[in-house]
Every structure is written in structure tokens, then in C-alpha cells.
Design an enzyme around this catalytic site. Structure first.
Site, mmCIF file in Angstrom:
data_model
loop_
_atom_site.group_PDB
_atom_site.id
_atom_site.type_symbol
_atom_site.label_atom_id
_atom_site.label_comp_id
_atom_site.label_asym_id
_atom_site.label_seq_id
_atom_site.Cartn_x
_atom_site.Cartn_y
_atom_site.Cartn_z
ATOM 1 N N TYR A 1 65.871 4.845 51.156
ATOM 2 C CA TYR A 1 66.399 5.201 52.473
ATOM 3 C C TYR A 1 67.206 6.488 52.396
ATOM 4 O O TYR A 1 67.636 6.922 51.317
ATOM 5 C CB TYR A 1 67.273 4.073 53.046
ATOM 6 C CG TYR A 1 68.585 3.864 52.329
ATOM 7 C CD1 TYR A 1 69.720 4.617 52.654
ATOM 8 C CD2 TYR A 1 68.701 2.920 51.313
ATOM 9 C CE1 TYR A 1 70.917 4.433 51.992
ATOM 10 C CE2 TYR A 1 69.906 2.727 50.648
ATOM 11 C CZ TYR A 1 71.007 3.498 50.992
ATOM 12 O OH TYR A 1 72.188 3.324 50.329
ATOM 13 N N ARG B 1 48.900 32.688 68.698
ATOM 14 C CA ARG B 1 49.723 31.963 67.719
ATOM 15 C C ARG B 1 50.292 30.722 68.392
ATOM 16 O O ARG B 1 50.334 30.639 69.625
ATOM 17 C CB ARG B 1 50.856 32.844 67.194
ATOM 18 C CG ARG B 1 51.814 33.334 68.266
ATOM 19 C CD ARG B 1 52.772 34.364 67.716
ATOM 20 N NE ARG B 1 53.580 34.961 68.766
ATOM 21 C CZ ARG B 1 54.286 36.070 68.634
ATOM 22 N NH1 ARG B 1 54.284 36.714 67.488
ATOM 23 N NH2 ARG B 1 55.006 36.542 69.635
ATOM 24 N N LYS C 1 49.162 36.738 61.810
ATOM 25 C CA LYS C 1 48.424 37.575 62.760
ATOM 26 C C LYS C 1 47.064 37.955 62.188
ATOM 27 O O LYS C 1 46.042 37.874 62.885
ATOM 28 C CB LYS C 1 49.240 38.819 63.087
ATOM 29 C CG LYS C 1 48.633 39.683 64.192
ATOM 30 C CD LYS C 1 49.578 40.831 64.572
ATOM 31 C CE LYS C 1 50.824 40.301 65.204
ATOM 32 N NZ LYS C 1 51.750 41.381 65.635
ATOM 33 N N GLY D 1 59.257 40.014 66.683
ATOM 34 C CA GLY D 1 60.208 41.082 66.938
ATOM 35 C C GLY D 1 61.055 41.499 65.755
ATOM 36 O O GLY D 1 61.866 42.424 65.857
ATOM 37 N N HIS E 1 85.383 19.394 55.827
ATOM 38 C CA HIS E 1 85.862 18.185 56.491
ATOM 39 C C HIS E 1 85.516 18.213 57.973
ATOM 40 O O HIS E 1 84.997 17.239 58.541
ATOM 41 C CB HIS E 1 87.376 18.043 56.295
ATOM 42 C CG HIS E 1 87.967 16.857 56.988
ATOM 43 N ND1 HIS E 1 88.504 16.932 58.264
ATOM 44 C CD2 HIS E 1 88.085 15.566 56.612
ATOM 45 C CE1 HIS E 1 88.933 15.750 58.625
ATOM 46 N NE2 HIS E 1 88.703 14.893 57.637
ATOM 47 N N CYS F 1 73.451 9.326 50.918
ATOM 48 C CA CYS F 1 74.361 9.245 52.063
ATOM 49 C C CYS F 1 75.150 10.532 52.267
ATOM 50 O O CYS F 1 76.059 10.578 53.082
ATOM 51 C CB CYS F 1 75.309 8.063 51.924
ATOM 52 S SG CYS F 1 76.343 8.155 50.449
ATOM 53 N N MET G 1 59.986 42.585 62.645
ATOM 54 C CA MET G 1 59.474 43.699 61.850
ATOM 55 C C MET G 1 58.826 44.721 62.791
ATOM 56 O O MET G 1 58.883 44.580 64.000
ATOM 57 C CB MET G 1 58.513 43.176 60.782
ATOM 58 C CG MET G 1 59.225 42.331 59.732
ATOM 59 S SD MET G 1 58.113 41.583 58.525
ATOM 60 C CE MET G 1 57.288 40.357 59.518
ATOM 61 N N ARG H 1 50.576 47.030 62.730
ATOM 62 C CA ARG H 1 51.477 45.919 63.066
ATOM 63 C C ARG H 1 51.763 45.069 61.834
ATOM 64 O O ARG H 1 50.918 44.911 60.959
ATOM 65 C CB ARG H 1 50.852 45.018 64.138
ATOM 66 C CG ARG H 1 50.777 45.623 65.532
ATOM 67 C CD ARG H 1 50.267 44.563 66.512
ATOM 68 N NE ARG H 1 50.391 44.960 67.902
ATOM 69 C CZ ARG H 1 49.421 45.520 68.609
ATOM 70 N NH1 ARG H 1 48.255 45.774 68.054
ATOM 71 N NH2 ARG H 1 49.619 45.830 69.882
ATOM 72 N N SER I 1 73.489 5.050 45.441
ATOM 73 C CA SER I 1 73.430 5.889 46.639
ATOM 74 C C SER I 1 73.946 7.273 46.273
ATOM 75 O O SER I 1 75.089 7.426 45.835
ATOM 76 C CB SER I 1 74.282 5.298 47.767
ATOM 77 O OG SER I 1 74.244 6.134 48.902
#
Length: 894
Positions: free
Chosen positions: A868, A359, A46, A124, A475, A848, A126, A115, A781
């Protein structure tokens, strides 16, 4: 709120807490005219925007910002840094000169708002105080200056209410009760129906309530008011809702909140004044239209409080055409300046427009994609900028049925949002019931204390899963994400009685066949059915993802255990399978008994006989997967879990199985007992099984090789990668490689494609000896689910009992089971890559674990040079976007 040092009025002789020394060159307060947009880390979002709008020449009420550094030191040292009080007094004097008003003056009073404003928007969460500086003396001056007694008393009563709530800790509802009593007494529905004399009476009633609640009079000294208000805003950084918001939205690494002190402008001065909130584009669907609401004769909180019904922003054109025209021009200017859809707040004081905030606006994923693609078409932003605008986590909402935003029902309770999307169904408490009712085309939700691999059929049959135990990598969570099914895990508020087939939460009882709704995106449980919204893949999404693929460097694979999973992954653009878990295939109804035959066999020959029955079934699985992944790599992990998971554990189940298998109950119970382990996650699993029973991996390798040969003959390109789990020793991998290669040699002359053999890296020892292990590996992996729990020494299924306390107390910034711990687990990963590629520079390395679909973890994987990431099929687009963003950020930082 704790008492702290006085920071207003530099001449005050005493301080409540001794201040700490800081460098004299440190600046803690910046006037809006001094700040810049790139100072967001210290001015907050802000404050930086207010400074930027000031530089743009927009009508911004003047003021100054106390930095996030001051807030940080306030919390770290229970004191304010030396020099802050002097700076504040100088900034107040400068503001008085700019406005021509005097703070605390009885003739021409300066009133201010106070503020919050963190570097990342936390709407909203604080605190804010308006109309600060009012007391009985300044009120008289304001009345004389404005000649509007009603407005002045209205501002005063609002100030006492907000100050009493935010600073003094008096519940807002207690002021509302007094207000409601007066409205009833006067027979008016709205605040605007209360006249000046009654508002003056209301102020006295509010002050009396303050005296009653605190034992002290309402503070009259404006400087004391300001001191306490600044303290309150700093303190609100660590209030419960702000901490929860940061945790939920994974906001970390911020110093604290800035405090913006700004001269007041008033939208409640009559019919020529007002206030509003607007967006430069529609935040729901992304349409390019000026979208918002305003109220005449109101202050900012009235628009969002819902007490009065706001008017559409387009109506302002009729009420104040000049102001509307000016506002329209400003919103266009702001959107072009920030190159993003803006959420703006404004106030109109006597037909004069003032901008209070701008914003980047919150928006739905549908709107985000349309706005991003439209702005590129409009040549407002580049494709790379468009990619950076979209939050990868939001993509989740596109890929699963969801509860519409218009639904206002109250949740019964809340657990962990373990797998996104929503589902509706009848509650069932056993996997068998889930299967039975699914065959009758009944939609069910499987409710379990926790799930196990044996539940896989029921999980597959259910619309979604609800568990009272387990965490984000339990799981239930892992399997549901792979299946694309919603899951609410670890819902500790519910007590599940599986025998009675009931679920209890407080006084509410959910019985078998009762309809419930779960929201796996929020963790919420609802009683009854909710009409769901089905996902659709828009043209905007397809175009956007085509840009994503242009920029990313990381490949993205899918975790898939069946041809159907593989098909879903390919549909989302997966470039291979990074993890195919073969144990899930063993739990299928047509093969679980064959697995059990193998387990209870008394010798190698008996095990091989049982495994030969499994061979064609496993081969069939791999044939289907290879066909789906034509031309893409398929990494198949050989059997990982301990054998006891395939056997029953209750006396009734053991007795039933003994009859089916023709084995004595005592003999079967003895086998089950012999396989029992104190800590199975650290026990006889993974490659350790094949050290003991090499015939298991021999059968699986044979199934893979034969499937690949069969599919290759049909002209389909196969790229099999055989993965050995739980390797901690180079000698282990060497032994396992020998087993697999001995099988491959049996098919000499029939194989004219490459078969890679590698390992999953999930043990810390594997990371620190990766140079030795790499000698026998074609690829690595990372299995970060296990690597995380092995590094920390906690069970991922049990950690949910205490991790929330770690989060609440700030011991963890982020849950390490949710995102990669860069220092610990990430440090091991970097060492592993360095050692492995030191031996084999072109060593392929992927991931993975569940982290493979988490945006921050994907960014880390890009940074450390992985080839990857692999994730559940439904997270493939999320991982792709995160990978593209990481590549773009890297280029920007070069």
C-alpha cells in the site's frame, strides 16, 4: 548563442568546430515519408506526427526532421556528428524534387519553416522561424511566381523579424517599435492595412536595425540562414524558459529537441488564405464539439499573438465551406486515429488546406474526465486507455478551491506550491491571532517565517499558510497537505517581521489584517482578494474512479491524525490509515500542559502521573478514528519528535509558563536548556525516547488497546497497527515490542482481534539490516521524508536554500524530496524489501512519507511490490489513479 560547425553545404572547406566521429550507419535526418509515429523519442512529437499524418494521406507540406540524437550530441560535444551535413544536403535536394521548387532560386524559390519538437510537447518553450530562404533575389522570384507583391514583402518582413529575434538575439520589441511607428505614420491599426511599398520600406528598416544591433548585414545566403536557424533551435533546448518548463512539469530523460524543416505554405496570401488552431473537443469542459479559431490573411503566430481578434472555427463554414468540410473530416479522422482529443494547426493557401500539426490537446481536469468517460461510452477507447489519458497531478485541481482560469491578476511574488488549492484571507502573523480571529468567523492566512508543531492550532484555524522559509516537505507543507489547506512555502522574496506584524516584498508592504490571496497550486501570492472557484465531484469523476479501482493492485491509505481527517480520507476512498501521528494530538490546547507536566517531572512516578492524565484524551482520539475506519487498518505511530518541541523557547514564554506551572523560571529554563539539541532530527526522538522513558510508549499502547476494545464491543471492526519510529537496530525494535506486548498482556481475555506491531523504516541502517529487524516486525512502513534526508545527509527544512541550484545546474533531474530517488533511496527500499521478505515472505510493506501521494513515486512503489501507499487525504484519488496506471503499464509491457 555559441558559434558551431557549418552543417549546411557539405562542400564548405572549413568548419568552426571539428565534428565528432559517429557510426556511418547512424541516420540523423528522416523525411516525413520515412518516419513513423513510434519514432517519437528521436523524431520528437511534432516530427513523428507529421510523418504519421503523411502516411495517413493527409495534406501535409513536405519536409524532414533532424533527430533529437543530433541535438544531444550538439550539446554534449559542442559539435555536430560527422555525416549530418551530407544528409542535410541530400534531404534538401529531395524536398526540392517533391515541391518542384529550388532552395535559393531566384526563379522558383523554396521557402521553409524551421520548428522545434521535443518528444514531450513543450508549447511555446523553444524556437520557430518561418519563411526561411528569403533574400532580395528570392523575393523577386516569389513576387514573379505569385504575382502578389504585398504578400511577398509581408512574408519577408516577418522573416527578418523572427530571424533577428530567434537567431540573432535582437529583442522582438525593437522590431515592434519600428512597426508601431509605421502604423502610426500611416494611421492604420492592423498590419493588414500596410501596403506593399510600405512593407518594402519596413524590410529595409528591419535590416538596418539588424546592422545596428549586430554590426553585420542580415545574412542573404539561404544555406547560411538554415544553418544558423538549426543552431538556434538546438540551442533553445537549454534556454531558461525551456529548462523552467521541464522542471515545473517534471519532464526528464529526453535527448533534446528535434528540428523540423518543412516547406512553407502561406496563410497570408489574401482573402482566400488563412490559418488556425482547433481542438476536436472543447478543452475547457470536454463537450464533443469542433472548437477553435482562425484568421483570414494571416500566418500562424497571428492567431496566438492577440493583435487581431480571431473568428470562431464555425465561421469558416460560411467563408470557405469546402475547406471547412475537409477540415471537419480530417479532425474526426485524427481523433479516431490517435484515440484522444487533438489540438490541430492548419493553414489555408488560396483555398487549399494544409495540416501543420496534431497533438494530444491540453485540457482542464473537468474536460479530461468528460472526454475520457465519453470516449469509452462511444467505444473509441477502453477503460484502461481512458485511465492512461488523465494526468494524476491534475486531479489536485478538483479537490480544492481554485483561482479561476479567467483571472488575469499579476502575482506579487512566487514561492513553492507546497499544498494545492487557493485561499483568501486577512494576513495574521501569530497562531494565536489566527485562532482568535477564526473564532470571530474571520478568514485569515497565517504568515510565518516557518511553522513548528506549536503552530498547529493556528494552522488549523487559518484558511492557508504562507512561509518565507522551508521546502516541499517542510512542516508547513506536510501539515497543510494533510489538512487539505493551501500552502505557499519558501517564498524567499518576502521578508516577514513578526514583531511589527508586516510582510515586505520589494516596495509592497502587507500589514496585519490586509487581505491577501495565495495559490498553493502555483506558489503565487496576490495582494487583495480573488473570488475562488469551489470544487465539485462530477458524475464523470465518480465513474472514472470506479474504473481506477478495478485496475489498481496497490491499496491506498490516508495519513490522518484526527477523526475528521479519517472521515475526509474515507470520503475519498482511503482503505485505511497508513500514518496516524500521535504527537499532533499532544499539541491540542486541552493537553499541551499535561505533556509539559510529564516533561518537567523529576522522576518516573511524576511522569506516569502526568501521562495518566493524558491517557483518556489519547484513548478518545483513537476511539473516534477507529469508528471512522470501521473494518480498515489504522497504523498509529508512537511519539516521534524530541521533547523540546513541546516547550517554549523565548524568555517571555518561559517566564509565562513558569507562572502557570508553579515552577521557578531558572528551573524551567534549565530544563529547556537540557533538552536543547544541536541537530534534533538526529537526536533524542522516536524509539530513543522510549528507551529512556518507556512509560511514554506504555501509556500510548494502553490508550490504543483500550480504545480498540471499547469500539470492538460496539460491533465495529478494528484493525490496529502500532508503529515504532526511528528504529535502526533490531534490538531497539525488540525492546519496544516487549513494552507494547507487556501492555497487551494486561488485557488478556478482552482482546479477540489482532494487534500488529511494526516499524517505520526511515534510517539507511534499518534498510540494510531489514532481515534482522523483520524478526520482530509484523509490518514495515517506509517513512521516505526522513529516509531521503538521512540518505542524502541534508535537512529537508534547510535544503530549499540550495536544491534549486542543483536543479538549475542539472545535478538533479528531480528534487528527491518531491519524488523518490530510485537509485539511492529506492535502492535502499528494494534491499529492505528483499531482506525483510526473505525472513517473512508475507511481510506487509507500505509507505507513509509524502512520496506516497506523488504519481512517479507511487508507480515505483507498485514496481517494487509494496502492499500500500499512504498519503494526505486529499491526495488519495491521485495515488489511486497513479497506482492504476502503473498496473496497466505493467500489463502492457509483459
Amino acid at each position: 548563442m555559441p558559434k558551431t560547425t557549418d552543417i549546411v553545404g557539405a562542400k564548405k572547406k572549413t568548419a568552426k568546430i571539428q565534428t565528432h566521429q559517429r557510426p556511418t550507419t547512424m541516420k540523423y535526418i528522416y523525411a516525413f515519408s520515412e518516419g513513423r509515429a513510434d519514432m517519437k523519442p528521436i523524431l520528437g512529437g511534432k516530427g513523428a506526427v507529421l510523418a504519421d499524418m503523411t502516411r495517413l494521406g493527409l495534406p501535409v507540406p513536405q519536409g524532414f526532421t533532424i533527430t533529437t540524437e543530433a541535438c544531444h550530441y550538439y550539446h554534449e560535444n559542442s559539435a555536430y556528428p560527422k555525416g549530418l551535413a551530407d544528409e542535410l544536403e541530400l534531404q534538401l535536394k529531395a524536398l526540392e524534387r517533391k515541391t518542384g521548387k529550388v532552395f535559393g532560386s531566384a526563379e522558383n524559390p523554396l521557402l521553409v519553416s524551421v520548428r522545434s519538437g521535443a518528444a514531450i510537447s513543450m508549447p511555446g518553450m523553444m524556437d520557430t522561424i518561418l519563411n526561411l530562404g528569403l533574400n532580395d533575389k528570392t523575393l523577386a522570384g516569389l513576387i514573379k511566381k505569385t504575382n502578389n507583391e504585398r504578400f511577398c514583402y509581408d512574408a519577408y518582413r516577418r522573416f527578418v523579424n523572427m530571424f533577428g529575434d530567434v537567431v540573432l538575439g535582437i529583442e522582438h520589441a525593437k522590431f515592434e517599435e519600428i512597426l508601431d511607428e509605421m502604423k502610426n505614420e500611416l494611421s492604420v491599426k492592423l498590419d493588414t492595412g500596410i501596403g506593399a511599398k510600405d512593407l518594402a520600406r519596413l524590410v529595409k528598416l528591419y535590416k538596418a536595425k539588424v546592422k545596428e544591433e549586430t554590426g553585420k548585414d542580415f545574412p542573404e545566403d539561404p544555406r547560411e540562414q538554415l544553418r544558423l536557424a538549426i543552431e538556434a533551435v538546438f540551442y533553445s533546448w537549454n534556454n531558461d524558459r525551456a529548462k523552467a518548463y521541464r522542471r515545473i512539469n517534471k519532464i526528464t530523460g529526453l535527448l533534446g529537441t528535434a528540428v523540423n524543416v518543412q516547406s512553407m505554405v502561406f496563410g497570408n496570401m489574401g482573402d482566400t488564405s488563412g490559418t488556425g488552431v482547433a481542438f476536436t473537443r472543447n478543452p475547457s469542459d470536454g463537450t464533443k464539439e469542433f472548437y477553435g479559431e482562425f484568421l483570414i490573411n494571416a500566418q500562424g503566430e497571428d492567431v496566438v499573438a492577440g493583435i487581431r481578434t480571431p473568428q470562431k472555427i464555425s465561421e469558416l463554414k460560411k467563408v470557405m465551406p469546402k475547406v471547412y468540410s475537409q477540415l471537419l473530416a480530417i479532425q474526426n479522422k485524427l481523433e479516431k486515429h490517435y484515440k484522444n482529443m487533438q489540438d490541430i494547426e492548419f493553414t489555408i493557401e488560396d483555398e487549399k488546406l494544409f495540416m501543420l500539426q496534431s497533438r494530444n490537446g491540453k485540457r482542464t481536469i473537468q474536460a479530461a474526465l468528460k472526454i475520457a468517460t465519453d470516449m469509452v461510452k462511444e467505444k473509441l477507447i477502453t477503460q484502461a486507455e481512458a485511465i492512461l489519458q488523465v494526468d494524476p497531478n491534475q486531479i489536485n485541481h478538483l479537490l480544492h478551491p481554485t483561482i479561476p482560469s479567467s483571472f488575469k491578476g499579476k502575482a506579487l511574488c512566487k514561492g513553492l506550491p507546497a499544498s494545492p488549492g487557493a485561499s483568501v484571507g486577512k494576513a495574521v502573523f501569530t497562531p494565536e491571532d489566527a485562532c482568535e480571529w477564526n473564532e470571530k468567523d474571520e478568514k485569515v492566512i497565517l504568515v510565518r517565517k516557518e511553522t513548528s508543531p506549536e503552530d498547529i492550532q493556528g494552522m488549523y484555524a487559518a484558511q492557508g499558510i504562507l512561509t518565507s522559509m522551508g521546502g516541499m516537505t517542510s512542516h508547513a507543507a506536510v501539515v497543510c497537505r494533510g489538512m487539505g489547506k493551501p500552502c505557499v512555502a519558501g517564498c524567499a522574496a518576502i521578508h516577514i517581521d513578526a514583531k511589527r506584524k508586516v510582510c515586505v516584498c520589494g516596495e509592497t508592504v502587507i500589514r496585519e489584517w490586509d487581505t491577501i490571496t495565495i495559490n498553493g497550486s502555483t506558489g503565487e501570492l496576490f495582494v487583495g482578494g480573488v473570488e475562488l472557484q469551489e470544487p465539485t465531484m462530477s458524475n464523470d469523476f465518480k465513474l472514472f474512479m470506479s474504473w481506477v479501482d478495478k485496475f489498481r493492485k496497490l491499496k491506498v491509505r490516508a495519513n490522518a491524525d484526527t477523526p475528521n481527517d479519517a472521515n475526509v480520507g474515507r470520503g475519498f476512498g482511503a482503505e485505511g490509515i497508513g500514518l496516524c501521528r500521535t504527537e499532533h494530538m499532544f499539541f491540542e490546547e486541552d493537553r499541551i500542559m499535561k505533556v509539559r507536566e510529564m516533561i518537567v517531572a523529576k522522576n518516573t512516578e511524576g511522569r506516569k502521573t502526568a501521562l495518566n492524565k493524558l491517557l483518556p484524551l489519547q484513548k478518545g482520539d483513537f476511539v473516534g478514528i477507529f469508528k471512522e475506519m470501521n473494518g480498515y487498518p489504522v497504523t498509529i505511530r508512537l511519539l516521534d519528535p524530541p521533547l523540546h518541541e513541546f516547550l517554549p523557547n523565548t524568555p517571555a514564554q518561559i517566564e509565562e509558563l513558569s507562572k502557570t506551572m508553579g515552577i521557578g523560571v531558572d528551573e524551567l529554563r534549565s530544563i529547556v536548556d537540557s533538552l536543547h539539541e544541536i541537530n534534533p532530527m538526529l537526536g533524542h526522538r522516536g524509539c530513543r525516547l522510549a528507551v529512556t522513558y518507556p512509560e511514554i510508549y506504555e501509556m500510548q499502547a494502553r490508550a490504543i488497546v483500550e480504545a480498540a476494545i471499547e469500539v470492538h464491543k460496539k460491533g465495529i471492526k478494528v484493525i490496529p497497527e502500532i508503529e515504532i519510529p526511528i528504529v535502526g537496530l533490531a534490538t531497539e525494535l525488540k525492546a519496544m515490542r516487549n513494552i507494547v506486548e507487556s501492555v497487551i498482556k494486561e488485557y488478556k481475555g478482552k482482546i479477540n482481534f489482532e494487534i500488529k506491531i511494526g516499524t517505520m523504516i526511515e534510517l539507511p541502517r534499518a534498510c540494510v539490516t531489514a532481515d534482522e529487524i523483520a524478526e520482530f516486525a509484523d509490518f514495515f512502513s517506509f517513512g521516505t521524508n526522513d529516509l531521503t534526508q538521512m540518505t542524502y545527509g541534508f535537512s529537508r527544512d534547510d535544503a530549499g536554500k540550495f536544491l534549486s541550484h542543483y536543479m538549475d545546474q542539472g545535478l538533479f533531474e528531480r528534487d528527491p524530496t518531491d519524488t523518490i530517488d530510485r537509485k539511492g533511496v529506492g535502492g535502499l527500499m528494494k534491499l529492505c524489501i528483499k531482506l525483510g521478505r526473505g525472513v517473512k515472505p508475507d511481510l506487509e510493506v507500505g509507505i507513509c512519507g509524502e512520496h506516497g501521494g506523488e504519481p512517479k513515486s507511487v508507480e515505483f512503489c507498485h514496481e517494487i511490490g509494496l502492499n500500500y501507499v499512504s498519503c494526505s487525504p486529499y491526495r488519495v484519488p491521485i495515488a489511486k489513479l497513479a497506482a492504476a496506471q502503473a498496473a496497466i503499464k505493467e500489463k502492457l509491457n509483459q
